[in-house]
Design an enzyme around this catalytic site. Structure first.
Site, short mmCIF file in Angstrom:
data_model
loop_
_atom_site.label_atom_id
_atom_site.label_comp_id
_atom_site.label_asym_id
_atom_site.label_seq_id
_atom_site.Cartn_x
_atom_site.Cartn_y
_atom_site.Cartn_z
N GLU A 149 46.92 31.74 15.44
CA GLU A 149 46.82 32.31 14.09
C GLU A 149 45.52 31.83 13.45
O GLU A 149 45.29 30.62 13.39
CB GLU A 149 48.03 31.89 13.26
CG GLU A 149 49.34 32.42 13.82
CD GLU A 149 50.56 32.01 13.00
OE1 GLU A 149 50.39 31.46 11.88
OE2 GLU A 149 51.68 32.22 13.46
N SER A 158 56.26 35.98 5.92
CA SER A 158 57.65 36.28 5.60
C SER A 158 58.22 35.32 4.57
O SER A 158 59.12 35.67 3.80
CB SER A 158 58.51 36.27 6.86
OG SER A 158 58.53 35.00 7.47
N ARG A 212 58.44 30.71 15.15
CA ARG A 212 57.14 30.18 15.54
C ARG A 212 56.61 31.00 16.71
O ARG A 212 57.36 31.41 17.59
CB ARG A 212 57.26 28.70 15.95
CG ARG A 212 57.42 27.74 14.78
CD ARG A 212 56.14 27.67 13.96
NE ARG A 212 56.24 26.74 12.85
CZ ARG A 212 56.61 27.06 11.62
NH1 ARG A 212 56.94 28.32 11.34
NH2 ARG A 212 56.64 26.16 10.66
N THR A 238 69.54 27.34 7.33
CA THR A 238 69.76 28.03 6.05
C THR A 238 69.17 29.44 6.06
O THR A 238 69.73 30.35 5.45
CB THR A 238 69.15 27.22 4.89
OG1 THR A 238 67.77 26.96 5.16
CG2 THR A 238 69.88 25.89 4.73
N ASP A 261 55.92 38.06 12.82
CA ASP A 261 55.26 37.44 11.67
C ASP A 261 54.47 36.20 12.09
O ASP A 261 53.73 35.65 11.30
CB ASP A 261 56.29 37.05 10.61
CG ASP A 261 55.65 36.60 9.31
OD1 ASP A 261 54.74 37.30 8.83
OD2 ASP A 261 56.06 35.54 8.77
N HIS A 290 51.98 35.93 9.10
CA HIS A 290 52.76 34.73 8.76
C HIS A 290 53.05 34.68 7.25
O HIS A 290 52.76 33.69 6.57
CB HIS A 290 52.03 33.47 9.20
CG HIS A 290 52.95 32.31 9.45
ND1 HIS A 290 52.68 31.33 10.38
CD2 HIS A 290 54.13 31.96 8.89
CE1 HIS A 290 53.65 30.43 10.39
NE2 HIS A 290 54.54 30.79 9.48
#
Length: 322
Positions: free
Chosen positions: A257, A278, A228, A147, A252, A276
Site C-alpha cells: 500500500e 473502510s 489485512r 467486534t 480494501d 484502505h
C-alpha cells in the site's frame, strides 16, 4: 514529556485535544513519517496508524516508552526491529464496527449489482439496462469474529442473509447461524456466496487465503478483504480471478500500500479496489479520542495496568506478523 501524533488527516485535531486536556505535555503533530523525522528523537510517546510504522523513523525514537495505535491493527508495529524493546503498546480496537460493516454491505451490493459497470456506463454516457442480484437470501462466511465481525454479522442478518463465522471461540450469538473452527476455513469458504476476511494478521493467519481456499470457493462466490493484505497470497488471488475460480473480489487492503500501478488487480473488471478506507470516516477523531484521552491520563498517573487495549505481550510469541 513529548508526544508525537502522526496522521495525514486527523493529527492536528487529536493534537489540539491533547493540548487542551493535558497542558503540561509537549504535543507535536506530523502528516506522515517523513515530516515527523525532526521530531521523533525526543519523543516519549508516538500515536499513529500502522501505515506510518517506518523502521527508520522509529529507530530514532530512543526515548520511546509507549506507542498508541490509532487503529485496531498493531502488526506493522510488532514487525519493527526498532520496537523490539518496547514495553507498552495499545490500540484502538472496538470503534470500527459500524463503518466497516456499512462498507461491507456496500461491497456486496456493488458486486451483485455490478456497480462498477454502471459507473463506467455513466462515464461513457451509455444507457444500458441489465439485471442485478439481490443480497437477501445470500450467505456470508465471516473469518474473524471480533467486534467488527460481530457488527457485520448483525447487519447481514438484518438483510436476510445466512451468516457463518470462523473463530476459535464459538459462542451463543443471535445473528450467527453456524460456526467453523479455523482449521475448517476451506469448508466454511465453500458454502458461502461471500467470504469476508476481517481476521488479524497473526503469524498463523498470514497467507491463509491461498489457492486451496480459492479452489474450495464456488465459482459464483466473492472474496471481501477488510482485514489485512497479508492474509492473501496475492498471486493466487489474481489467478483465481483471471480463471474464474471465483466470481470477483472487493479489496480494501493489499499486499503493498499504495498498490503499485503495474499490479494486475487495477485492471480486473470483477474487482473493486478501495485505498484502505473502510474504517475511515469524518467522525474518526470523536471515535478514537476517548481511548487516547483515557490512556494518556492513566499513563501520566503511572496506572499502566489500567490502560485500555494493552497488547500483551507487545511482540507476538509466534514471531513476526508482518
Amino acid at each position: 514529556m513529548k508526544v508525537l501524533v502522526i496522521d495525514h488527516l486527523f493529527a492536528d485535531e487529536i493534537g489540539s485535544r491533547l493540548r487542551a486536556d493535558f497542558p503540561n505535555i509537549d504535543v507535536v503533530t506530523a502528516l506522515d513519517s517523513q515530516s515527523a523525522q525532526g521530531e521523533v528523537a525526543a519523543c516519549d510517546v508516538i500515536m499513529s496508524l500502522g501505515m506510518n510504522a517506518d523502521e527508520t523513523l522509529f529507530a530514532q525514537a530512543r526515548n520511546l516508552k509507549w506507542v498508541q495505535s490509532l487503529g485496531a491493527g498493531v502488526d506493522k508495529f510488532q514487525s519493527l526491529a526498532a520496537l523490539d524493546n518496547l514495553e507498552l503498546l495499545t490500540n484502538a480496537k472496538g470503534i470500527h464496527g459500524p463503518q466497516i460493516a456499512e462498507m461491507t454491505i456496500l461491497y456486496m451490493i456493488s458486486l451483485l449489482r455490478d456497480f462498477p459497470a454502471l459507473v463506467r456506463q455513466q462515464d461513457a454516457k451509455n444507457w444500458r439496462r441489465f439485471p442485478g442480484r439481490k443480497l437477501q437470501g445470500r450467505s456470508i462466511t465471516i473469518w474473524g469474529l471480533g467486534t467488527i465481525g460481530e457488527e457485520i454479522a448483525r447487519i447481514c442478518h438484518a438483510f436476510g442473509m445466512t451468516v457463518s463465522a470462523v473463530t476459535r471461540t464459538p459462542r451463543d450469538h443471535p445473528f450467527i447461524d453456524r460456526y467453523y473452527l479455523p482449521g475448517d476455513l476451506a469448508e466454511a469458504a465453500s458454502v458461502a456466496d461471500f467470504l469476508l476476511a476481517v481476521a488479524p494478521a497473526t503469524a498463523e493467519n498470514v497467507g491463509r487465503l491461498n489457492a486451496d481456499i480459492f479452489q474450495a470457493m464456488r465459482p459464483d462466490s466473492y472474496l471481501i478483504n477488510v482485514g489485512r493484505g497479508s492474509l492473501v497470497v496475492e498471486p493466487d488471488l489474481i489467478a483465481a480471478l483471471k480463471t474464474g475460480s471465483i466470481a470477483g473480489a472487493a479489496l480494501d487492503v493489499a499486499s503493498a500500500e499504495p498498490l503499485p500501478p503495474e499490479n494486475p488487480l487495477w485492471d480486473m473488471p470483477n474487482t473493486i479496489l478501495t485505498p484502505h478506507i473502510s474504517g475511515m470516516i469524518e467522525e474518526y477523531p470523536e471515535q478514537v479520542y476517548p481511548i487516547v484521552k483515557t490512556n494518556m491520563a492513566h499513563f501520566l498517573a503511572g496506572r499502566i495496568d489500567q490502560m485500555i487495549n494493552r497488547i500483551d505481550p507487545v511482540k507476538p510469541i509466534t514471531g513476526s506478523t508482518h
